[in-house]
Design a protein around this motif. Structure first.
Motif, PDB file in Angstrom:
ATOM      1  N   LYS A 136       0.840  -1.187   0.000  1.00 57.32           N
ATOM      2  CA  LYS A 136       0.000   0.000   0.000  1.00 57.32           C
ATOM      3  C   LYS A 136       0.878   1.240   0.000  1.00 57.32           C
ATOM      4  CE  LYS A 136      -3.831  -2.080   2.572  1.00 57.32           C
ATOM      5  NZ  LYS A 136      -4.675  -1.994   3.790  1.00 57.32           N
ATOM      6  N   PHE A 137       0.313   2.346  -0.481  1.00 55.04           N
ATOM      7  CA  PHE A 137       1.022   3.599  -0.361  1.00 55.04           C
ATOM      8  C   PHE A 137       1.238   3.891   1.118  1.00 55.04           C
ATOM      9  CE2 PHE A 137      -0.635   4.401  -4.640  1.00 55.04           C
ATOM     10  CZ  PHE A 137       0.480   4.958  -5.231  1.00 55.04           C
ATOM     11  N   PRO A 153      -5.057  11.108   2.005  1.00 54.25           N
ATOM     12  CA  PRO A 153      -6.517  10.994   2.102  1.00 54.25           C
ATOM     13  C   PRO A 153      -6.950   9.561   1.842  1.00 54.25           C
ATOM     14  CG  PRO A 153      -5.915  11.967   0.001  1.00 54.25           C
ATOM     15  CD  PRO A 153      -4.644  11.861   0.801  1.00 54.25           C
ATOM     16  N   SER A 154      -8.219   9.286   2.119  1.00 52.64           N
ATOM     17  CA  SER A 154      -8.763   7.960   1.865  1.00 52.64           C
ATOM     18  C   SER A 154      -9.007   7.779   0.371  1.00 52.64           C
ATOM     19  CB  SER A 154     -10.081   7.783   2.619  1.00 52.64           C
ATOM     20  OG  SER A 154     -11.068   8.662   2.073  1.00 52.64           O
ATOM     21  N   ARG A 155      -9.248   6.525  -0.027  1.00 53.08           N
ATOM     22  CA  ARG A 155      -9.578   6.255  -1.423  1.00 53.08           C
ATOM     23  C   ARG A 155     -10.858   6.988  -1.824  1.00 53.08           C
ATOM     24  NH1 ARG A 155      -8.515   2.397  -5.401  1.00 53.08           N
ATOM     25  NH2 ARG A 155      -6.925   1.491  -4.043  1.00 53.08           N
ATOM     26  N   LYS A 207     -13.063   5.866  -9.907  1.00 51.38           N
ATOM     27  CA  LYS A 207     -12.445   4.644  -9.389  1.00 51.38           C
ATOM     28  C   LYS A 207     -11.295   4.195 -10.285  1.00 51.38           C
ATOM     29  CE  LYS A 207     -16.550   2.848  -7.048  1.00 51.38           C
ATOM     30  NZ  LYS A 207     -17.528   1.732  -6.952  1.00 51.38           N
ATOM     31  N   ARG A 208     -11.511   4.291 -11.604  1.00 49.64           N
ATOM     32  CA  ARG A 208     -10.465   3.861 -12.546  1.00 49.64           C
ATOM     33  C   ARG A 208      -9.229   4.747 -12.423  1.00 49.64           C
ATOM     34  NH1 ARG A 208     -14.901   3.961 -16.464  1.00 49.64           N
ATOM     35  NH2 ARG A 208     -15.807   1.879 -16.687  1.00 49.64           N
ATOM     36  N   VAL A 209      -9.451   6.051 -12.276  1.00 46.69           N
ATOM     37  CA  VAL A 209      -8.313   6.978 -12.183  1.00 46.69           C
ATOM     38  C   VAL A 209      -7.495   6.698 -10.929  1.00 46.69           C
ATOM     39  CG1 VAL A 209      -7.645   9.396 -11.866  1.00 46.69           C
ATOM     40  CG2 VAL A 209      -9.377   8.798 -13.558  1.00 46.69           C
ATOM     41  N   VAL A 210      -8.164   6.506  -9.803  1.00 46.88           N
ATOM     42  CA  VAL A 210      -7.447   6.230  -8.561  1.00 46.88           C
ATOM     43  C   VAL A 210      -6.679   4.913  -8.665  1.00 46.88           C
ATOM     44  CG1 VAL A 210      -7.734   5.710  -6.105  1.00 46.88           C
ATOM     45  CG2 VAL A 210      -9.002   7.605  -7.142  1.00 46.88           C
ATOM     46  N   LYS A 211      -7.302   3.908  -9.269  1.00 46.11           N
ATOM     47  CA  LYS A 211      -6.613   2.625  -9.452  1.00 46.11           C
ATOM     48  C   LYS A 211      -5.410   2.787 -10.376  1.00 46.11           C
ATOM     49  CE  LYS A 211      -7.399  -2.189 -10.793  1.00 46.11           C
ATOM     50  NZ  LYS A 211      -8.379  -3.183 -11.299  1.00 46.11           N
TER      51      LYS A 211
END
Length: 205
Positions: free
Chosen positions: A7-8, A20-22, A50-54
């Motif tokens: 994880k980051f 920050p949170s997801r 969601k795709r961008v964060v992933k």
């Protein structure tokens, strides 16, 4: 066996900023979509946050890796070899820290062993780690050289990066196809013009 993905870190190295949170990251993407005039609720954009964060987890995965861990062990059985080791044309993708726009390029890394050599694939992995962070090309060049000097302790290091910055070709001056070269020399290479010329000749530069 399922791969374990780190994880980051909750706090970036050397920073007091808490991640920050997801959900907060996805909300930020949605805000940007609205800011550019898009409708986040239309069919094609519903899953975009969601795709961008992933995607960012992959594109900026360099923050989850430590160069020293990746470089790992060195090898001392080199049969007396003490000449230059050069790995050229290591392709990398990065993002400039000023506009967060892609940087696409190649790295060339040479070092002069001092009785110890490094697995060649680890040099490419090192370039990848620093590439997957927000960068300036100048800083990335120095980071690669410093990490190798610290871990391998060679007599000399030469790192040359050539890259196209899409912040120049997609926006602003829109100068397409231009390349930026940066280079740094450490150890015996730093003060030896003949060795520097030799590296450049090997690279055809």
């Amino acid at each position: 066996m399922e791969a374990v993905v780190k994880k980051f870190p909750e706090k970036p190295e050397g920073s007091d900023v808490v991640r920050p949170s997801r959900a907060e990251a996805e909300a930020a993407v949605e805000t940007l979509l609205r800011w550019i005039g898009e409708d986040p609720d239309r069919e094609g954009l519903k899953e975009t946050p969601k795709r961008v964060v992933k995607a960012y987890e992959e594109l900026f995965g360099g923050y989850r890796s430590e160069p020293a861990e990746v470089l790992g062990r060195v090898f001392e059985e080199v049969a007396g070899y003490n000449d230059v080791v050069l790995v050229k044309d290591i392709k990398f993708h990065s993002h400039c820290e000023h506009h967060m726009v892609p940087v696409i390029g190649k790295a060339h890394v040479a070092y002069l062993p001092d009785g110890r050599v490094l697995g060649l694939s680890k040099i490419a992995r090192l370039v990848d780690i620093f590439g997957r962070r927000l960068q300036t090309q100048e800083a990335m060049t120095a980071q690669i050289a410093d990490a190798l000097m610290k871990t391998v302790k060679p007599r000399g290091i030469a790192v040359i990066l050539e890259a196209e910055h899409l912040c120049m070709s997609m926006r602003g001056i829109r100068s397409q196809g231009s390349s930026t070269f940066t280079g740094t020399y450490r150890g015996v290479f730093a003060d030896d013009a003949a060795q520097q010329d030799r590296i450049l000749r090997l690279l055809g530069l």
